[in-house]
Design a protein around this motif. Structure first.
Motif, PDB file in Angstrom:
ATOM      1  N   ASN A 289       0.718  -1.618   0.160  1.00  0.00           N
ATOM      2  CA  ASN A 289       0.145   0.054   0.097  1.00  0.00           C
ATOM      3  C   ASN A 289       1.049   1.295   0.165  1.00  0.00           C
ATOM      4  O   ASN A 289       0.992   2.040   1.190  1.00  0.00           O
ATOM      5  N   PRO A 290       1.505   1.796  -0.783  1.00  0.00           N
ATOM      6  CA  PRO A 290       2.715   2.535  -1.349  1.00  0.00           C
ATOM      7  C   PRO A 290       1.595   3.979  -1.557  1.00  0.00           C
ATOM      8  O   PRO A 290       0.176   3.799  -1.773  1.00  0.00           O
ATOM      9  N   LEU A 291       2.505   4.949  -0.505  1.00  0.00           N
ATOM     10  CA  LEU A 291       1.638   6.157  -1.011  1.00  0.00           C
ATOM     11  C   LEU A 291       1.905   6.675  -2.746  1.00  0.00           C
ATOM     12  O   LEU A 291       2.853   6.158  -2.821  1.00  0.00           O
ATOM     13  N   ASP A 292       1.318   6.956  -2.603  1.00  0.00           N
ATOM     14  CA  ASP A 292       1.326   7.953  -4.244  1.00  0.00           C
ATOM     15  C   ASP A 292       2.288   9.535  -3.686  1.00  0.00           C
ATOM     16  O   ASP A 292       2.080   9.988  -3.300  1.00  0.00           O
ATOM     17  N   SER A 293       2.565   9.468  -5.417  1.00  0.00           N
ATOM     18  CA  SER A 293       3.204  10.856  -6.013  1.00  0.00           C
ATOM     19  C   SER A 293       2.764  12.395  -4.959  1.00  0.00           C
ATOM     20  O   SER A 293       3.169  13.065  -4.889  1.00  0.00           O
ATOM     21  N   GLU A 294       0.803  11.954  -5.191  1.00  0.00           N
ATOM     22  CA  GLU A 294       0.572  13.758  -3.918  1.00  0.00           C
ATOM     23  C   GLU A 294       0.633  13.204  -2.758  1.00  0.00           C
ATOM     24  O   GLU A 294       0.949  14.193  -2.965  1.00  0.00           O
ATOM     25  N   ASP A 295       0.557  12.359  -2.085  1.00  0.00           N
ATOM     26  CA  ASP A 295       1.309  12.046  -0.906  1.00  0.00           C
ATOM     27  C   ASP A 295       2.324  12.798  -0.578  1.00  0.00           C
ATOM     28  O   ASP A 295       2.143  13.476   0.155  1.00  0.00           O
ATOM     29  N   ILE A 296       3.369  11.805  -1.160  1.00  0.00           N
ATOM     30  CA  ILE A 296       4.719  12.115  -1.424  1.00  0.00           C
ATOM     31  C   ILE A 296       5.213  13.576  -1.487  1.00  0.00           C
ATOM     32  O   ILE A 296       5.988  14.171  -0.573  1.00  0.00           O
ATOM     33  N   VAL A 297       4.312  14.050  -2.585  1.00  0.00           N
ATOM     34  CA  VAL A 297       4.630  16.103  -2.390  1.00  0.00           C
ATOM     35  C   VAL A 297       3.915  16.250  -0.962  1.00  0.00           C
ATOM     36  O   VAL A 297       4.952  16.639  -0.984  1.00  0.00           O
ATOM     37  N   MET A 298       2.798  16.151   0.134  1.00  0.00           N
ATOM     38  CA  MET A 298       2.685  16.621   0.262  1.00  0.00           C
ATOM     39  C   MET A 298       3.360  16.670   1.268  1.00  0.00           C
ATOM     40  O   MET A 298       3.426  17.522   2.423  1.00  0.00           O
ATOM     41  N   PHE A 299       3.731  15.576   2.066  1.00  0.00           N
ATOM     42  CA  PHE A 299       4.904  15.098   3.219  1.00  0.00           C
ATOM     43  C   PHE A 299       5.627  15.803   3.313  1.00  0.00           C
ATOM     44  O   PHE A 299       6.813  16.859   4.179  1.00  0.00           O
ATOM     45  N   GLU A 300       6.097  16.261   2.031  1.00  0.00           N
ATOM     46  CA  GLU A 300       7.330  16.668   1.372  1.00  0.00           C
ATOM     47  C   GLU A 300       7.583  17.971   1.464  1.00  0.00           C
ATOM     48  O   GLU A 300       8.433  18.817   2.586  1.00  0.00           O
ATOM     49  N   MET A 301       7.145  18.986   1.117  1.00  0.00           N
ATOM     50  CA  MET A 301       6.342  19.742   1.357  1.00  0.00           C
ATOM     51  C   MET A 301       5.913  20.469   3.482  1.00  0.00           C
ATOM     52  O   MET A 301       6.648  21.098   3.395  1.00  0.00           O
ATOM     53  N   PHE A 302       5.226  19.550   3.652  1.00  0.00           N
ATOM     54  CA  PHE A 302       5.427  20.009   5.273  1.00  0.00           C
ATOM     55  C   PHE A 302       6.829  19.989   5.900  1.00  0.00           C
ATOM     56  O   PHE A 302       7.125  20.604   6.373  1.00  0.00           O
ATOM     57  N   GLU A 303       7.580  19.178   5.240  1.00  0.00           N
ATOM     58  CA  GLU A 303       8.724  18.835   5.910  1.00  0.00           C
ATOM     59  C   GLU A 303       9.436  19.818   5.612  1.00  0.00           C
ATOM     60  O   GLU A 303      10.579  20.587   6.458  1.00  0.00           O
ATOM     61  N   ARG A 304       9.568  20.595   4.196  1.00  0.00           N
ATOM     62  CA  ARG A 304      10.410  21.395   4.421  1.00  0.00           C
ATOM     63  C   ARG A 304       9.923  22.814   4.488  1.00  0.00           C
ATOM     64  O   ARG A 304      10.511  23.302   4.866  1.00  0.00           O
ATOM     65  N   GLU A 305       8.785  23.267   5.190  1.00  0.00           N
ATOM     66  CA  GLU A 305       8.088  24.076   5.612  1.00  0.00           C
ATOM     67  C   GLU A 305       7.806  23.882   7.199  1.00  0.00           C
ATOM     68  O   GLU A 305       7.882  24.869   7.413  1.00  0.00           O
ATOM     69  N   ARG A 306       8.751  22.758   7.664  1.00  0.00           N
ATOM     70  CA  ARG A 306       8.397  22.121   8.962  1.00  0.00           C
ATOM     71  C   ARG A 306       6.948  22.636   9.888  1.00  0.00           C
ATOM     72  O   ARG A 306       7.033  23.476  11.140  1.00  0.00           O
ATOM     73  N   TRP A 307       6.060  22.005   9.193  1.00  0.00           N
ATOM     74  CA  TRP A 307       4.741  22.443   9.413  1.00  0.00           C
ATOM     75  C   TRP A 307       5.007  21.654  10.524  1.00  0.00           C
ATOM     76  O   TRP A 307       5.291  20.454  11.306  1.00  0.00           O
ATOM     77  N   SER A 308       3.749  21.743  11.706  1.00  0.00           N
ATOM     78  CA  SER A 308       3.694  21.997  13.458  1.00  0.00           C
ATOM     79  C   SER A 308       2.951  20.401  13.041  1.00  0.00           C
ATOM     80  O   SER A 308       2.380  19.953  12.324  1.00  0.00           O
ATOM     81  N   HIS A 309       2.939  18.998  13.633  1.00  0.00           N
ATOM     82  CA  HIS A 309       1.629  18.088  13.701  1.00  0.00           C
ATOM     83  C   HIS A 309       0.560  18.817  13.510  1.00  0.00           C
ATOM     84  O   HIS A 309      -0.231  17.669  13.038  1.00  0.00           O
ATOM     85  N   GLU A 310       0.087  19.447  14.174  1.00  0.00           N
ATOM     86  CA  GLU A 310      -1.285  19.475  14.165  1.00  0.00           C
ATOM     87  C   GLU A 310      -1.855  20.169  13.041  1.00  0.00           C
ATOM     88  O   GLU A 310      -2.883  19.731  12.875  1.00  0.00           O
ATOM     89  N   LYS A 311      -0.691  21.154  12.808  1.00  0.00           N
ATOM     90  CA  LYS A 311      -1.335  21.499  11.593  1.00  0.00           C
ATOM     91  C   LYS A 311      -1.150  20.785   9.912  1.00  0.00           C
ATOM     92  O   LYS A 311      -1.771  20.973   9.596  1.00  0.00           O
ATOM     93  N   ARG A 312      -0.274  20.044  10.293  1.00  0.00           N
ATOM     94  CA  ARG A 312      -0.323  18.753   9.947  1.00  0.00           C
ATOM     95  C   ARG A 312      -1.716  17.703   9.678  1.00  0.00           C
ATOM     96  O   ARG A 312      -2.451  18.101   8.558  1.00  0.00           O
ATOM     97  N   ILE A 313      -2.125  17.435  11.440  1.00  0.00           N
ATOM     98  CA  ILE A 313      -2.916  16.721  10.419  1.00  0.00           C
ATOM     99  C   ILE A 313      -4.262  18.022  10.657  1.00  0.00           C
ATOM    100  O   ILE A 313      -5.527  16.750   9.917  1.00  0.00           O
ATOM    101  N   ALA A 314      -4.628  18.853  10.346  1.00  0.00           N
ATOM    102  CA  ALA A 314      -5.977  19.714  10.320  1.00  0.00           C
ATOM    103  C   ALA A 314      -6.055  19.629   8.686  1.00  0.00           C
ATOM    104  O   ALA A 314      -6.510  18.967   8.252  1.00  0.00           O
ATOM    105  N   HIS A 315      -4.803  19.304   7.744  1.00  0.00           N
ATOM    106  CA  HIS A 315      -4.781  19.761   6.421  1.00  0.00           C
ATOM    107  C   HIS A 315      -5.343  17.889   6.368  1.00  0.00           C
ATOM    108  O   HIS A 315      -5.838  18.427   5.285  1.00  0.00           O
ATOM    109  N   ILE A 316      -3.935  17.065   6.699  1.00  0.00           N
ATOM    110  CA  ILE A 316      -4.477  16.288   6.258  1.00  0.00           C
ATOM    111  C   ILE A 316      -6.762  15.898   6.684  1.00  0.00           C
ATOM    112  O   ILE A 316      -7.215  15.229   5.247  1.00  0.00           O
TER     113      ILE A 316
END
Length: 73
Positions: free
Chosen positions: A32-59
């Protein structure tokens, strides 16, 4: 650089990245690998250093929007 509220520190962001890479590997093993859209989203979270709370709200927002979009079809 000072800590910005609602952003992870560099160390926390690196730790989150390492956990994501392990999780992606486990998802792939399970067939059940992540699709490219999900990978891009998680990389953006990391690049912009989003907090875990902000990540969860976005998802949650994305999942809610997808549910309503699918229900309308």
């Amino acid at each position: 650089m000072g800590h910005v509220p609602d952003q992870l520190t560099d160390a926390d962001a690196e730790s989150a990245r390492e956990r994501r890479l392990v999780a992606m590997h486990l998802q792939e093993i399970e067939g059940n690998p992540l699709d490219s859209e999900d990978i891009v989203m998680f990389e953006m979270f990391e690049r912009e250093r989003w907090s875990h709370e902000k990540r969860i709200a976005h998802i949650i927002e994305r999942a809610t929007m997808a549910r309503f979009t699918n229900a309308a079809e």
